[in-house]
Design an enzyme around this catalytic site. Structure first.
Site, PDB file in Angstrom:
ATOM      1  N   ASP A 156      93.551  90.598  96.173  1.00 33.94           N
ATOM      2  CA  ASP A 156      92.709  89.817  95.272  1.00 33.94           C
ATOM      3  C   ASP A 156      92.145  90.728  94.184  1.00 33.94           C
ATOM      4  O   ASP A 156      91.786  91.873  94.454  1.00 33.94           O
ATOM      5  CB  ASP A 156      91.559  89.175  96.054  1.00 33.94           C
ATOM      6  CG  ASP A 156      90.892  88.043  95.310  1.00 33.94           C
ATOM      7  OD1 ASP A 156      91.382  87.664  94.228  1.00 33.94           O
ATOM      8  OD2 ASP A 156      89.875  87.528  95.804  1.00 33.94           O
ATOM      9  N   HIS A 229      98.725  79.508  91.394  1.00 33.24           N
ATOM     10  CA  HIS A 229      97.310  79.825  91.198  1.00 33.24           C
ATOM     11  C   HIS A 229      97.139  80.881  90.124  1.00 33.24           C
ATOM     12  O   HIS A 229      96.267  80.771  89.252  1.00 33.24           O
ATOM     13  CB  HIS A 229      96.715  80.324  92.525  1.00 33.24           C
ATOM     14  CG  HIS A 229      95.332  80.866  92.399  1.00 33.24           C
ATOM     15  ND1 HIS A 229      94.231  80.066  92.230  1.00 33.24           N
ATOM     16  CD2 HIS A 229      94.871  82.158  92.406  1.00 33.24           C
ATOM     17  CE1 HIS A 229      93.139  80.827  92.146  1.00 33.24           C
ATOM     18  NE2 HIS A 229      93.505  82.089  92.237  1.00 33.24           N
TER      19      HIS A 229
END
Length: 328
Positions: A156, A229
């Site tokens: 992330d 995403h």
């Protein structure tokens, strides 16, 4: 993205540009409506730097810091006379399948350190000082997970800006000169259905995220019928300029309660960038083709703040104290 005028902006940004930490606490509170409560909050904000030093001196390598974000309603109560150009409450989003709620919050304290005990001690003393002047509406303790992965197993924050691109993406500049060096902050607490996610084959997980799982290689899905995403969260303006934000997301969880999540926190020079990113995720591009990650990850909070540069934060707190009754 570059900005030629950054040599003239006072980059005293409450450590927004500090390296990602090993531990963090995300604390959102509301402030009581009486003037004495507001005065006490201002005294506490004015003394935050001293509190960081008081707790942090025990181990300087722990790099304790605290970023304060102020919500629109509290900003107006501080009677500053003006507010950041884009500051407003979080706008809830209703997509065809999933929704992003708006939740209360006057102050955000983003407490970071290399040691979780420092985050704990700082928060404990902070809340002791604030006392009944505030009500805690959300409190999350985050941790760095392996090689900066989320609990879904993917790295992330890969797209975070670095170098000169970081302040150009995260900090307000000449376009709103009175608030230069500050940053818009949006937070959302997401809870994951890890059981359902585990049933998704890895190739499909990678297609949903837009990166490979093991080696974190970006997948080109420009021609795919359904955007990932990664692609939905990439914002390009009408002139073709890509606008980045600074993410300091962290995993959190309580396995005994079957609670697993990611705390999203995004710092941005322009609030509209994060708003457009969320619209694309929930509504879809084209409409209906929403972010499939939302089938497994549900937001439970949504709040917007502005984190002023440190000198402005202190000036706001001190000016408000002069207008309010003695807090202590």
């Amino acid at each position: 993205m570059t900005e030629k005028n950054w040599d003239r902006v006072p980059i005293d940004a409450q450590s927004i540009d500090a390296p990602l930490s090993q531990a963090a606490v995300f604390l959102v509170v509301t402030v009581a409506g009486d003037r004495a409560a507001l005065a006490n909050v201002c005294v506490t904000l004015d003394g935050l730097d001293d509190l960081v030093k008081t707790v942090g001196f025990r181990d300087l390598s722990a790099r304790l810091s605290c970023i304060v974000g102020i919500g629109r309603d509290l900003w107006d109560r501080l009677d500053a006379g003006k507010r950041p150009r884009e500051l407003k409450p979080f706008s809830p989003i209703q997509g065809g399948v999933h929704a992003a709620p708006a939740t209360p919050g006057d102050l955000l304290f983003h407490i970071r350190s290399e040691r979780p005990d420092f985050c704990f001690e700082f928060e404990r003393i902070l809340l002791d000082g604030l006392g009944v002047s505030v009500t805690v509406v959300d409190e999350v303790s985050g941790f760095r997970y392996f090689d900066a992965r989320d609990l879904l197993g993917f790295v992330d924050g890969t797209a975070n800006p670095t170098g000169l691109d970081l302040p150009a993406s995260a900090l307000v500049g000449d376009e709103d000169a009175d608030f230069a060096g500050g940053s818009y902050v949006v937070v959302q607490k997401y809870l994951h259905d890890l059981g359902a996610w585990a049933q998704v084959p890895t190739p499909l997980q990678e297609e949903i995220i837009g990166r490979t799982k093991i080696d974190n290689i970006e997948i080109d899905d420009d021609d795919a019928p359904r955007k990932s995403h990664k692609s939905l969260a990439t914002i390009v303006d009408a002139e073709g300029n890509e606008h980045d934000i600074l993410r300091d997301n962290m995993p959190f969880g309580r396995p005994g309660q079957r609670e697993f999540g990611t705390y999203f926190i995004g710092y941005s020079r322009y609030l509209w960038v994060i708003e457009k990113m969320l619209q694309r995720m929930y509504v879809g591009d084209p409409p209906g083709a929403y972010d499939r990650l939302l089938d497994f990850s549900t937001p439970h909070t949504g709040t917007t703040f502005f984190a002023p540069a440190r000198p402005m934060l202190q000036a706001l707190a001190q000016a408000a104290q002069e207008k309010l009754p003695t807090a202590r």
